[in-house]
Motif scaffolding. Sequence first.
Motif, PDB file in Angstrom:
ATOM      1  N   GLU A  58      32.720  16.130  66.401  1.00 49.57           N
ATOM      2  CA  GLU A  58      31.543  15.314  66.688  1.00 49.57           C
ATOM      3  C   GLU A  58      31.890  14.228  67.694  1.00 49.57           C
ATOM      4  O   GLU A  58      33.066  13.902  67.876  1.00 49.57           O
ATOM      5  CB  GLU A  58      30.991  14.675  65.408  1.00 49.57           C
ATOM      6  CG  GLU A  58      31.974  13.772  64.706  1.00 49.57           C
ATOM      7  CD  GLU A  58      31.484  13.292  63.344  1.00 49.57           C
ATOM      8  OE1 GLU A  58      30.476  13.806  62.837  1.00 49.57           O
ATOM      9  OE2 GLU A  58      32.120  12.391  62.803  1.00 49.57           O
ATOM     10  N   ARG A  59      30.858  13.721  68.363  1.00 48.45           N
ATOM     11  CA  ARG A  59      31.047  12.645  69.342  1.00 48.45           C
ATOM     12  C   ARG A  59      29.837  11.726  69.296  1.00 48.45           C
ATOM     13  O   ARG A  59      28.745  12.139  68.927  1.00 48.45           O
ATOM     14  CB  ARG A  59      31.219  13.213  70.748  1.00 48.45           C
ATOM     15  CG  ARG A  59      32.531  14.011  70.874  1.00 48.45           C
ATOM     16  CD  ARG A  59      32.746  14.541  72.233  1.00 48.45           C
ATOM     17  NE  ARG A  59      33.227  13.471  73.129  1.00 48.45           N
ATOM     18  CZ  ARG A  59      33.844  13.706  74.265  1.00 48.45           C
ATOM     19  NH1 ARG A  59      34.062  14.945  74.660  1.00 48.45           N
ATOM     20  NH2 ARG A  59      34.234  12.712  75.032  1.00 48.45           N
ATOM     21  N   THR A  60      30.044  10.489  69.725  1.00 48.55           N
ATOM     22  CA  THR A  60      28.950   9.527  69.749  1.00 48.55           C
ATOM     23  C   THR A  60      28.157   9.669  71.048  1.00 48.55           C
ATOM     24  O   THR A  60      28.628  10.230  72.034  1.00 48.55           O
ATOM     25  CB  THR A  60      29.459   8.075  69.654  1.00 48.55           C
ATOM     26  OG1 THR A  60      30.219   7.780  70.834  1.00 48.55           O
ATOM     27  CG2 THR A  60      30.294   7.848  68.409  1.00 48.55           C
ATOM     28  N   THR A  61      26.964   9.095  71.033  1.00 43.34           N
ATOM     29  CA  THR A  61      26.126   9.103  72.224  1.00 43.34           C
ATOM     30  C   THR A  61      26.843   8.424  73.387  1.00 43.34           C
ATOM     31  O   THR A  61      26.851   8.941  74.508  1.00 43.34           O
ATOM     32  CB  THR A  61      24.786   8.384  71.944  1.00 43.34           C
ATOM     33  OG1 THR A  61      24.183   8.954  70.784  1.00 43.34           O
ATOM     34  CG2 THR A  61      23.839   8.505  73.129  1.00 43.34           C
ATOM     35  N   GLY A  62      27.463   7.290  73.133  1.00 46.77           N
ATOM     36  CA  GLY A  62      28.180   6.562  74.179  1.00 46.77           C
ATOM     37  C   GLY A  62      29.324   7.357  74.758  1.00 46.77           C
ATOM     38  O   GLY A  62      29.549   7.372  75.973  1.00 46.77           O
ATOM     39  N   ASP A  63      30.058   8.023  73.886  1.00 47.18           N
ATOM     40  CA  ASP A  63      31.153   8.904  74.290  1.00 47.18           C
ATOM     41  C   ASP A  63      30.663   9.997  75.232  1.00 47.18           C
ATOM     42  O   ASP A  63      31.264  10.267  76.273  1.00 47.18           O
ATOM     43  CB  ASP A  63      31.664   9.600  73.025  1.00 47.18           C
ATOM     44  CG  ASP A  63      33.140   9.500  72.834  1.00 47.18           C
ATOM     45  OD1 ASP A  63      33.784   8.762  73.567  1.00 47.18           O
ATOM     46  OD2 ASP A  63      33.623  10.211  71.922  1.00 47.18           O
TER      47      ASP A  63
END
Length: 119
Positions: A58-63
Motif C-alpha cells: 500500500e501507499r499514501t496519496t502523497g507518496d
Amino acid sequence: MPKSLPLVDMSAPVCCPPVAAGPIDDASALEVALRLKAIADPARVKLMSLLLTAAAGERTTGDLATAIALTESTVSHHLGQLRTAGLIESERRGMSVYHRARRDALSALCFVLDPNCCA
C-alpha cells in the motif's frame, strides 16, 4: 451535452462469463467497459503499477503524487475513479489515506477478457 453512462455497482469484482465464451449481454458489457474506462488513463495505469509493486502492499496519496509528479488533488481524483471501479481500496489512518490494489478485481477482469490469461 455528453450522454452519461448508467450507474453500476462496481464494488465487487466483475463477474460474468468470459467475452470469448459467446456473445456478452448488455449489462455484462457495461460492467467490463466501465472498469476498462477507469484504467484507460496513463496516470491511472502508473498508479496501479505503483500500488501493485508497493513493498508494503500500500501507499499514501502523497507518496503516489510524488512518484508520478502530479498534485495530490489530481492523484486523489484518479484514485477515486479507480476506487469507484472497484480496482483499489483505500483506508484513512490519521491524516493519511492508504491505498492498495484489489488483486481479486484485477484477476477477475483479466479472466473476463481472456480465461486463459492466468493459466
